[in-house]
Motif scaffolding. Structure first.
Motif, short mmCIF file in Angstrom:
data_model
loop_
_atom_site.label_atom_id
_atom_site.label_comp_id
_atom_site.label_asym_id
_atom_site.label_seq_id
_atom_site.Cartn_x
_atom_site.Cartn_y
_atom_site.Cartn_z
N GLN A 162 17.75 23.33 44.32
CA GLN A 162 19.14 23.44 43.91
C GLN A 162 19.32 23.36 42.40
OE1 GLN A 162 21.29 20.12 45.67
NE2 GLN A 162 19.45 18.87 45.60
N SER A 163 18.29 22.92 41.68
CA SER A 163 18.38 22.82 40.22
C SER A 163 17.77 24.05 39.57
CB SER A 163 17.66 21.56 39.72
OG SER A 163 16.27 21.66 39.94
N LEU A 164 18.36 24.47 38.46
CA LEU A 164 17.81 25.62 37.72
C LEU A 164 16.40 25.31 37.23
CD1 LEU A 164 20.89 26.72 35.56
CD2 LEU A 164 20.02 27.78 37.66
N GLU A 165 16.17 24.06 36.84
CA GLU A 165 14.86 23.68 36.32
C GLU A 165 13.80 23.74 37.42
OE1 GLU A 165 18.13 21.33 34.18
OE2 GLU A 165 17.60 21.76 36.26
N GLY A 166 14.16 23.26 38.62
CA GLY A 166 13.24 23.33 39.75
C GLY A 166 12.94 24.76 40.16
N GLN A 167 13.96 25.60 40.13
CA GLN A 167 13.76 27.02 40.45
C GLN A 167 12.78 27.66 39.47
OE1 GLN A 167 17.68 28.81 40.46
NE2 GLN A 167 18.48 27.25 41.87
N THR A 168 12.90 27.29 38.19
CA THR A 168 12.00 27.83 37.18
C THR A 168 10.56 27.39 37.43
OG1 THR A 168 13.77 27.90 35.51
CG2 THR A 168 11.50 27.89 34.70
N LEU A 169 10.39 26.11 37.72
CA LEU A 169 9.04 25.60 37.97
C LEU A 169 8.39 26.32 39.15
CD1 LEU A 169 6.78 23.59 37.36
CD2 LEU A 169 7.98 21.90 38.77
N LYS A 170 9.13 26.49 40.23
CA LYS A 170 8.60 27.17 41.41
C LYS A 170 8.26 28.64 41.09
CE LYS A 170 8.03 27.73 46.01
NZ LYS A 170 7.73 29.15 46.18
N ARG A 171 9.15 29.31 40.39
CA ARG A 171 8.94 30.72 40.08
C ARG A 171 7.72 30.91 39.18
NH1 ARG A 171 13.58 31.43 38.39
NH2 ARG A 171 13.25 31.31 36.15
N SER A 175 4.29 32.87 40.17
CA SER A 175 3.90 34.07 39.41
C SER A 175 2.49 33.95 38.86
CB SER A 175 4.90 34.31 38.27
OG SER A 175 4.79 33.30 37.27
N LEU A 176 2.10 32.73 38.49
CA LEU A 176 0.75 32.51 37.96
C LEU A 176 -0.27 32.38 39.08
CD1 LEU A 176 1.55 29.78 35.26
CD2 LEU A 176 1.15 32.22 34.86
N ASN A 177 0.19 31.92 40.26
CA ASN A 177 -0.73 31.53 41.33
C ASN A 177 -1.84 30.66 40.74
OD1 ASN A 177 -1.71 31.38 43.94
ND2 ASN A 177 -2.92 33.25 43.77
N ALA A 178 -1.40 29.62 40.02
CA ALA A 178 -2.31 28.82 39.21
C ALA A 178 -3.42 28.17 40.04
CB ALA A 178 -1.53 27.74 38.46
N ASP A 255 3.26 17.39 45.52
CA ASP A 255 2.74 17.52 46.87
C ASP A 255 2.80 18.97 47.36
OD1 ASP A 255 3.97 14.89 46.24
OD2 ASP A 255 3.14 14.30 48.16
N ASN A 256 3.91 19.64 47.03
CA ASN A 256 4.07 21.02 47.48
C ASN A 256 3.21 21.99 46.69
OD1 ASN A 256 6.23 21.47 49.69
ND2 ASN A 256 7.08 19.84 48.40
N ILE A 257 3.06 21.76 45.40
CA ILE A 257 2.21 22.66 44.62
C ILE A 257 0.77 22.54 45.09
CG2 ILE A 257 1.30 23.05 42.28
CD1 ILE A 257 4.11 22.52 41.23
N GLN A 258 0.35 21.32 45.46
CA GLN A 258 -0.96 21.16 46.09
C GLN A 258 -1.02 21.97 47.39
OE1 GLN A 258 -3.96 19.81 44.81
NE2 GLN A 258 -3.43 17.65 45.12
N LYS A 259 0.04 21.89 48.16
CA LYS A 259 0.14 22.59 49.44
C LYS A 259 0.12 24.10 49.26
CE LYS A 259 3.27 22.50 53.47
NZ LYS A 259 4.54 21.87 53.94
#
Length: 487
Positions: A162-171, A175-178, A255-259
């Motif tokens: 719901q936050s613009l900052e969180g949306q940016t981090l996810k996007r 995009s990098l598939n880091a 936790d989710n980025i690990q996932k």
């Protein structure tokens, strides 16, 4: 043939380890050369880092992209360097009042733009592409607060976004598939390495990606990097590393980025004795992150056994700023032996550029299982209430010639003022200021009160505690930041 190949592998591994250790030692020793001196204080703001980001825009080695905005419209920038196939993504200050790693990132930029360490940088930048998103929560940084303008914790917004900052981090992550992610935070300075008196100066976590806390290759690789970084920190802050709780939090980004398939390393910057602005911890971030990037580039981490991860002590929360042990406290005609644990809280000024301290008794009683950044053995000392000095002064300038230590030695912890300063609540001298005739509350020790009293031995006041700071009245020294003004 197999034995020969094993020997070659061992030789390559030992060679990489030697090179990494040498690199780590050199970047630690030369740190001051690369430290970004415009970011000396913790309360940095978006406007403080923009000139530094603009300079990087003019450097052909870097790619700087606007990847989003905060709710209040501050730009979020992704800064990339390198051409390697392995993508490493580092983001900092998801919480606005956690800036230590943001400062370290700009120190890393200074090293990367220098002519030094050319061999190591060539290894890194040919094999790895680095992506930095510093100060993810600039609106929170503006007010030096954890949450964003919406009032939410961005680190609990990975599902709803719901936050613009969180949306940016996810996007950006998607995009990098880091391959690797460094989730950079600050933690409470009162954490200690479990069952020790050592602060958890740096704490690590390879976040779980499910409730079962399973370990797959993605999480296992994060654990290996953490083991490697722990070994580095042990050289410079021995015993001062903790392991964060790995209970699965389904809303959290780590936790989710690990996932989602990125090996995620959470770094929490805690406390370090006499390092209020966390500049030594900033240096440890710089050294350990750069070293971790180097070991990712040369592949040394792959041979680290993950069993050592569980050997890192867990975070505990048993530290005080000041712990007074075994003092005598007389109450209703009877003497009692007590310990006192004091914490000093920060209160920001109006524009969140600096702070003053307000001390509070956090606990008292038997605190034998707790520790202090500063611990005083008060066996043989009696706690005595401080008095109000009878003379009244017109203004703060009127007390400039007073021998405050002499007053403290005589048992006075408060000075009366005809007129108190209007714009401030802190006093620079180690004695409290009160309005003339002001009635102070009854002196009785309990959690929550301001710790102000004297420590008396054989009828002589040898120490004073003012606003939670211990003052040696004979040596006339302390690390007091401020006393208080009572209105």
């Amino acid at each position: 043939m197999k034995s020969f190949l094993k020997l070659i592998l061992l030789f390559v591994t030992l060679s990489a380890a030697s090179q990494t250790n040498d690199f780590t030692s050199k970047i630690y020793e030369t740190y001051d050369t690369y430290k970004e001196t415009t970011l000396e204080k913790r309360r940095i703001k978006h406007q403080d880092i923009q000139p530094l980001i603009n300079t990087l825009k003019n450097n052909p080695k870097f790619t700087v992209k606007k990847v989003g905005q905060s709710i209040e419209g501050r730009d979020l920038s992704l800064i990339s360097i390198g051409s390697g196939k392995t993508n490493v993504f580092l983001w900092s200050q998801m919480h606005g009042d956690e800036p230590t790693a943001t400062q370290a990132i700009f120190d890393i930029f200074n090293l990367l733009t220098s002519k030094d360490f050319s061999k190591e940088k060539e290894t890194i930048l040919k094999r790895v592409t680095l992506h930095f998103l510093p100060m993810l929560n600039p609106d929170g940084a503006e007010k030096y607060t954890r949450r964003n303008t919406l009032g939410i914790d961005i680190n609990r917004d990975a599902l709803r976004l719901q936050s613009l900052e969180g949306q940016t981090l996810k996007r950006v992550r998607d995009s990098l598939n880091a391959d690797f992610g460094f989730n950079l935070h600050d933690q409470n300075i009162y954490y200690n390495a479990e069952r020790t008196n050592k602060p958890a100066t740096i704490s690590y976590l390879a976040p779980a990606y499910n409730y079962e806390k399973d370990i797959n290759q993605v999480r296992g690789d994060a654990m290996k990097i953490i083991i490697f970084m722990n070994n580095i920190i042990q050289k410079y802050a021995p015993g001062q590393v903790g392991r964060y709780n790995d209970a699965f939090e389904p809303r959290a980004f780590g936790d989710n980025i690990q996932k989602w398939g990125t090996s995620t390393i959470l770094i929490e910057s805690g406390g370090y004795k006499n390092d209020v602005e966390k500049q030594e911890i900033r240096k440890l971030n710089y050294v350990s992150i750069l070293s971790a990037i180097y070991t990712i580039a040369n592949g040394q981490y792959k041979n680290i056994p993950i069993d050592d991860y569980e050997n890192i002590p867990r975070n505990d929360s048993k530290l005080f700023d000041l712990k007074i042990e075994g003092a005598t406290y007389n109450l209703l005609g009877k003497p009692y032996k007590i310990d006192i644990g004091v914490k000093r809280y920060e209160v920001d000024n109006a524009n969140h550029s600096d702070f003053y301290n307000v001390g509070r008794i956090a606990d008292l009683g038997d605190l034998s299982t707790f520790y202090g950044y500063n611990t005083f053995n008060a066996e043989g000392y009696t706690i005595v209430e401080g008095k109000v000095y009878s003379e009244v002064f017109d203004s703060v300038s009127g007390i400039s010639n007073l021998d405050v230590f002499k007053l403290l030695k005589s048992g006075y912890t408060y000075i009366q003022m005809e007129k108190l300063p209007e714009s401030t609540l802190e006093a620079s001298e180690p004695i409290h200021l009160v309005k003339i005739g002001q009635q102070l509350p009854e002196f009785r020790l309990r959690p929550g009160i301001n710790p102000t009293f004297l420590l008396q031995k054989d009828g002589i006041n040898e120490y004073a505690v003012i606003n939670g700071f211990l003052i040696d009245l004979n040596a006339k020294n302390s690390r007091l930041k401020n006393a208080l003004i009572y209105r």
